[in-house]
Design a protein around this motif. Sequence first.
Motif, PDB file in Angstrom:
ATOM      1  N   GLU A 147       0.830  -1.205   0.000  1.00  0.00           N
ATOM      2  CA  GLU A 147       0.000   0.000   0.000  1.00  0.00           C
ATOM      3  C   GLU A 147       0.865   1.257   0.000  1.00  0.00           C
ATOM      4  O   GLU A 147       0.525   2.255  -0.646  1.00  0.00           O
ATOM      5  N   ARG A 148       1.982   1.200   0.717  1.00  0.00           N
ATOM      6  CA  ARG A 148       2.876   2.359   0.791  1.00  0.00           C
ATOM      7  C   ARG A 148       3.509   2.642  -0.571  1.00  0.00           C
ATOM      8  O   ARG A 148       3.556   3.793  -1.026  1.00  0.00           O
ATOM      9  N   GLU A 153       3.853   5.693  -5.642  1.00  0.00           N
ATOM     10  CA  GLU A 153       3.805   5.687  -7.103  1.00  0.00           C
ATOM     11  C   GLU A 153       2.856   6.769  -7.612  1.00  0.00           C
ATOM     12  O   GLU A 153       3.121   7.429  -8.622  1.00  0.00           O
ATOM     13  N   LEU A 154       1.733   6.947  -6.902  1.00  0.00           N
ATOM     14  CA  LEU A 154       0.781   7.985  -7.294  1.00  0.00           C
ATOM     15  C   LEU A 154       1.368   9.389  -7.133  1.00  0.00           C
ATOM     16  O   LEU A 154       0.978  10.316  -7.841  1.00  0.00           O
ATOM     17  N   LEU A 155       2.324   9.507  -6.204  1.00  0.00           N
ATOM     18  CA  LEU A 155       2.918  10.816  -5.928  1.00  0.00           C
ATOM     19  C   LEU A 155       4.180  11.076  -6.746  1.00  0.00           C
ATOM     20  O   LEU A 155       4.752  12.158  -6.668  1.00  0.00           O
ATOM     21  N   ARG A 156       4.611  10.091  -7.509  1.00  0.00           N
ATOM     22  CA  ARG A 156       5.882  10.194  -8.234  1.00  0.00           C
ATOM     23  C   ARG A 156       5.921  11.394  -9.167  1.00  0.00           C
ATOM     24  O   ARG A 156       6.955  12.045  -9.328  1.00  0.00           O
ATOM     25  N   CYS A 157       4.795  11.712  -9.782  1.00  0.00           N
ATOM     26  CA  CYS A 157       4.756  12.820 -10.745  1.00  0.00           C
ATOM     27  C   CYS A 157       4.193  14.104 -10.141  1.00  0.00           C
ATOM     28  O   CYS A 157       3.907  15.055 -10.880  1.00  0.00           O
ATOM     29  N   ALA A 240       2.844   6.771 -25.208  1.00  0.00           N
ATOM     30  CA  ALA A 240       3.188   5.459 -24.651  1.00  0.00           C
ATOM     31  C   ALA A 240       3.355   5.549 -23.136  1.00  0.00           C
ATOM     32  O   ALA A 240       2.872   4.692 -22.387  1.00  0.00           O
ATOM     33  N   GLU A 241       4.045   6.619 -22.666  1.00  0.00           N
ATOM     34  CA  GLU A 241       4.213   6.812 -21.229  1.00  0.00           C
ATOM     35  C   GLU A 241       2.872   7.041 -20.550  1.00  0.00           C
ATOM     36  O   GLU A 241       2.604   6.525 -19.457  1.00  0.00           O
ATOM     37  N   LEU A 242       2.016   7.809 -21.225  1.00  0.00           N
ATOM     38  CA  LEU A 242       0.709   8.125 -20.671  1.00  0.00           C
ATOM     39  C   LEU A 242      -0.138   6.866 -20.510  1.00  0.00           C
ATOM     40  O   LEU A 242      -0.786   6.659 -19.481  1.00  0.00           O
ATOM     41  N   LYS A 243      -0.113   6.005 -21.506  1.00  0.00           N
ATOM     42  CA  LYS A 243      -0.876   4.759 -21.442  1.00  0.00           C
ATOM     43  C   LYS A 243      -0.362   3.865 -20.313  1.00  0.00           C
ATOM     44  O   LYS A 243      -1.143   3.225 -19.608  1.00  0.00           O
ATOM     45  N   LEU A 244       0.983   3.829 -20.170  1.00  0.00           N
ATOM     46  CA  LEU A 244       1.578   3.017 -19.125  1.00  0.00           C
ATOM     47  C   LEU A 244       1.156   3.519 -17.741  1.00  0.00           C
ATOM     48  O   LEU A 244       0.778   2.725 -16.870  1.00  0.00           O
ATOM     49  N   GLU A 245       1.205   4.836 -17.545  1.00  0.00           N
ATOM     50  CA  GLU A 245       0.792   5.406 -16.272  1.00  0.00           C
ATOM     51  C   GLU A 245      -0.693   5.155 -16.009  1.00  0.00           C
ATOM     52  O   GLU A 245      -1.085   4.832 -14.883  1.00  0.00           O
ATOM     53  N   LEU A 246      -1.503   5.290 -17.023  1.00  0.00           N
ATOM     54  CA  LEU A 246      -2.943   5.057 -16.882  1.00  0.00           C
ATOM     55  C   LEU A 246      -3.224   3.626 -16.468  1.00  0.00           C
ATOM     56  O   LEU A 246      -4.012   3.364 -15.549  1.00  0.00           O
ATOM     57  N   ASP A 251      -4.573  -0.508 -12.339  1.00  0.00           N
ATOM     58  CA  ASP A 251      -4.171  -1.729 -11.629  1.00  0.00           C
ATOM     59  C   ASP A 251      -4.132  -1.512 -10.118  1.00  0.00           C
ATOM     60  O   ASP A 251      -4.293  -2.453  -9.346  1.00  0.00           O
ATOM     61  N   GLN A 252      -3.896  -0.264  -9.696  1.00  0.00           N
ATOM     62  CA  GLN A 252      -3.825   0.050  -8.271  1.00  0.00           C
ATOM     63  C   GLN A 252      -5.193   0.323  -7.654  1.00  0.00           C
ATOM     64  O   GLN A 252      -5.300   0.590  -6.464  1.00  0.00           O
ATOM     65  N   GLY A 253      -6.249   0.241  -8.480  1.00  0.00           N
ATOM     66  CA  GLY A 253      -7.596   0.361  -7.939  1.00  0.00           C
ATOM     67  C   GLY A 253      -8.337   1.636  -8.268  1.00  0.00           C
ATOM     68  O   GLY A 253      -9.495   1.800  -7.876  1.00  0.00           O
ATOM     69  N   MET A 254      -7.699   2.553  -8.966  1.00  0.00           N
ATOM     70  CA  MET A 254      -8.406   3.765  -9.363  1.00  0.00           C
ATOM     71  C   MET A 254      -9.426   3.447 -10.458  1.00  0.00           C
ATOM     72  O   MET A 254      -9.234   2.530 -11.256  1.00  0.00           O
ATOM     73  N   THR A 255     -10.510   4.214 -10.496  1.00  0.00           N
ATOM     74  CA  THR A 255     -11.435   4.096 -11.615  1.00  0.00           C
ATOM     75  C   THR A 255     -10.830   4.814 -12.815  1.00  0.00           C
ATOM     76  O   THR A 255      -9.901   5.607 -12.678  1.00  0.00           O
ATOM     77  N   ARG A 256     -11.361   4.533 -13.979  1.00  0.00           N
ATOM     78  CA  ARG A 256     -10.851   5.186 -15.191  1.00  0.00           C
ATOM     79  C   ARG A 256     -10.991   6.706 -15.087  1.00  0.00           C
ATOM     80  O   ARG A 256     -10.108   7.457 -15.492  1.00  0.00           O
ATOM     81  N   SER A 257     -12.099   7.141 -14.513  1.00  0.00           N
ATOM     82  CA  SER A 257     -12.341   8.578 -14.371  1.00  0.00           C
ATOM     83  C   SER A 257     -11.346   9.212 -13.407  1.00  0.00           C
ATOM     84  O   SER A 257     -10.789  10.280 -13.685  1.00  0.00           O
ATOM     85  N   GLN A 258     -11.112   8.563 -12.264  1.00  0.00           N
ATOM     86  CA  GLN A 258     -10.155   9.093 -11.282  1.00  0.00           C
ATOM     87  C   GLN A 258      -8.750   9.167 -11.859  1.00  0.00           C
ATOM     88  O   GLN A 258      -8.041  10.169 -11.686  1.00  0.00           O
TER      89      GLN A 258
END
Length: 280
Positions: A147-148, A153-157, A240-246, A251-258
């Motif tokens: 979880e950490r 990872e969400l805060l990386r950018c 390509a980077e954008l798709k990977l991040e999305l 995969d981490q549980g966010m909805t597509r909208s979030q």
Amino acid sequence: MVNNLELGKLYLVGTPIGNLEDITLRAIRTLTEVDLIAAEDTRRTGKLLQHLQIKTPQLSYNEHNHNSRIQELIARLQEGESIALVTDAGMPSISDPGVQLVQVAIAQKIRVIPIPGGTAVVSALAASGLPTDKFVFEGFLPQKETERISRLELLRCETRTIVFYEAPHRILKTLTDLARTVGVDREIVLARELTKIHEEFWRGSIGEAIALYTKERQPKGEYTLVLKGTAETNLIISEAELKLELQQLLDQGMTRSQASRHLAKLTSLSRREIYQLDLN
């Protein structure tokens, strides 16, 4: 039904984060005048009250008993009593179960009044030397490693300065996880024992901080970590980077909208354009 004019008031009283001189005259007056003080640790708050020569009765309210205490405190407020909520240090309801009491009080039309005091997050940020015009406060990171890492990872950018709280026994692990997610070269400030005799601000890179606590010293005291945000030039630019991040966010549980809303802040694309990306 109790008339709103007869309801008591809930005061959120900021207390010193270390140095007992860091308390306002308004806080002292409030603690003296209320009917009850709801304290995280009555023994610790008792020392402060003794120092200030305040004899207001206390009742414990903390992470272990807040669910059972809320209705008792709300009932007393509805009967017209005034209550001061305090934490061991700093402002109550910030990374603190006091927020649940505040929410119920608001729902019951009880007036909530903040009595400002010192906070570690603002004190560390102000003296860090890192950008202060925009920042985010993350509080304590999750204790479970998966979880950490996901949170980091969400805060990386994140381009804004990021502030964390951390306990001494977890500081090295957190620094190691930060190195894995944002890199060893990112600037960080470790603020320790704020406002106390051994107050310290250590400034350097994550890699240097890891070396320091691996080879030279043992972590002591409570820490506030201030992490520099990523540079604008490091933001996602290619499709390509954008798709990977999305995909990683999904995969981490966010909805597509979030996930789309989150990534829109890091690119020139709109949330809708990112939402419609084909991941197949």
